[in-house]
Design a protein around this motif. Sequence first.
Motif, short mmCIF file in Angstrom:
data_model
loop_
_atom_site.label_atom_id
_atom_site.label_comp_id
_atom_site.label_asym_id
_atom_site.label_seq_id
_atom_site.Cartn_x
_atom_site.Cartn_y
_atom_site.Cartn_z
N CYS A 101 0.88 -1.18 0.00
CA CYS A 101 0.00 0.00 0.00
C CYS A 101 0.91 1.22 0.00
O CYS A 101 1.91 1.25 0.72
CB CYS A 101 -0.88 0.03 1.25
N THR A 102 0.57 2.21 -0.79
CA THR A 102 1.43 3.39 -0.89
C THR A 102 1.51 4.16 0.43
O THR A 102 2.43 4.94 0.62
CB THR A 102 0.94 4.34 -2.00
N TRP A 115 -9.25 3.99 0.13
CA TRP A 115 -8.20 3.00 0.40
C TRP A 115 -7.81 2.19 -0.83
O TRP A 115 -6.64 1.86 -0.98
CB TRP A 115 -8.57 2.09 1.58
N PRO A 116 -8.74 1.86 -1.76
CA PRO A 116 -8.30 1.09 -2.94
C PRO A 116 -7.24 1.80 -3.78
O PRO A 116 -6.41 1.15 -4.42
CB PRO A 116 -9.58 0.87 -3.74
N GLU A 117 -7.24 3.13 -3.75
CA GLU A 117 -6.25 3.89 -4.53
C GLU A 117 -4.83 3.69 -4.02
O GLU A 117 -3.87 3.96 -4.73
CB GLU A 117 -6.61 5.37 -4.52
N THR A 118 -4.67 3.21 -2.79
CA THR A 118 -3.34 3.02 -2.21
C THR A 118 -2.73 1.67 -2.56
O THR A 118 -1.56 1.44 -2.28
CB THR A 118 -3.38 3.15 -0.67
N LEU A 119 -3.51 0.78 -3.17
CA LEU A 119 -3.04 -0.58 -3.47
C LEU A 119 -2.11 -0.59 -4.68
O LEU A 119 -2.29 0.18 -5.63
CB LEU A 119 -4.22 -1.50 -3.75
N THR A 120 -1.14 -1.50 -4.64
CA THR A 120 -0.23 -1.69 -5.77
C THR A 120 -0.14 -3.18 -6.07
O THR A 120 -0.57 -4.02 -5.28
CB THR A 120 1.18 -1.15 -5.45
N GLY A 121 0.43 -3.52 -7.22
CA GLY A 121 0.72 -4.91 -7.57
C GLY A 121 -0.50 -5.82 -7.56
O GLY A 121 -1.60 -5.44 -7.98
N ARG A 122 -0.29 -7.05 -7.07
CA ARG A 122 -1.36 -8.04 -7.06
C ARG A 122 -2.53 -7.69 -6.16
O ARG A 122 -3.68 -8.01 -6.51
CB ARG A 122 -0.80 -9.41 -6.72
N VAL A 156 -2.11 -6.81 5.68
CA VAL A 156 -3.47 -6.46 5.30
C VAL A 156 -4.13 -7.74 4.79
O VAL A 156 -3.48 -8.57 4.16
CB VAL A 156 -3.47 -5.40 4.18
N ALA A 157 -5.42 -7.89 5.05
CA ALA A 157 -6.15 -9.03 4.49
C ALA A 157 -7.41 -8.51 3.80
O ALA A 157 -8.00 -7.52 4.22
CB ALA A 157 -6.52 -10.03 5.58
#
Length: 167
Positions: A101-102, A115-122, A156-157
Amino acid sequence: METPTPQPASTFASGDTPFMSAADLAGYAASLRTAQAMREREGLDRADKAQADLIKRLSEPVELTPEKVQEITATLLHRLRIAAEQGKKELQVMRFPNALCTDAGRAINNVEGNWPETLTGRPRQAFEFWRDRLQPSGYGLRAMIVDWPHGLPGDVAFFLTWEAAQP
């Protein structure tokens, strides 16, 4: 590292039973603590390397071919059926280090809408898979911090959620 075997400094009154002096015992205990600390450090080094390898692997997006999507869907459907048979209404579908997460999971921890905007990769791909394929079918997605090493956010889960139909 081998644990040193101290040489006895004195004997009991009978003269034939070895006995360790207090100084020898203290040195022996210190050697044991040092050996244990080294084993723990080696274990931490291996854990840190495994964590770095996991982050690297999860940072690389998966090519979502039709075959891969079918494989993911079949595995997920199987796990969902088992969870439903057990009376559950959610299923943990992914766990990953907060480094993916960024913001190190801050938005997820604070339940911020972006929060979804902070996700990276898989993890980002998993969110998009849910958004595009599962959300339209009524599945929810909950993200949360699931461990707190040293009091700080850790992994994170993602939990896929569903509600039973009301009669």
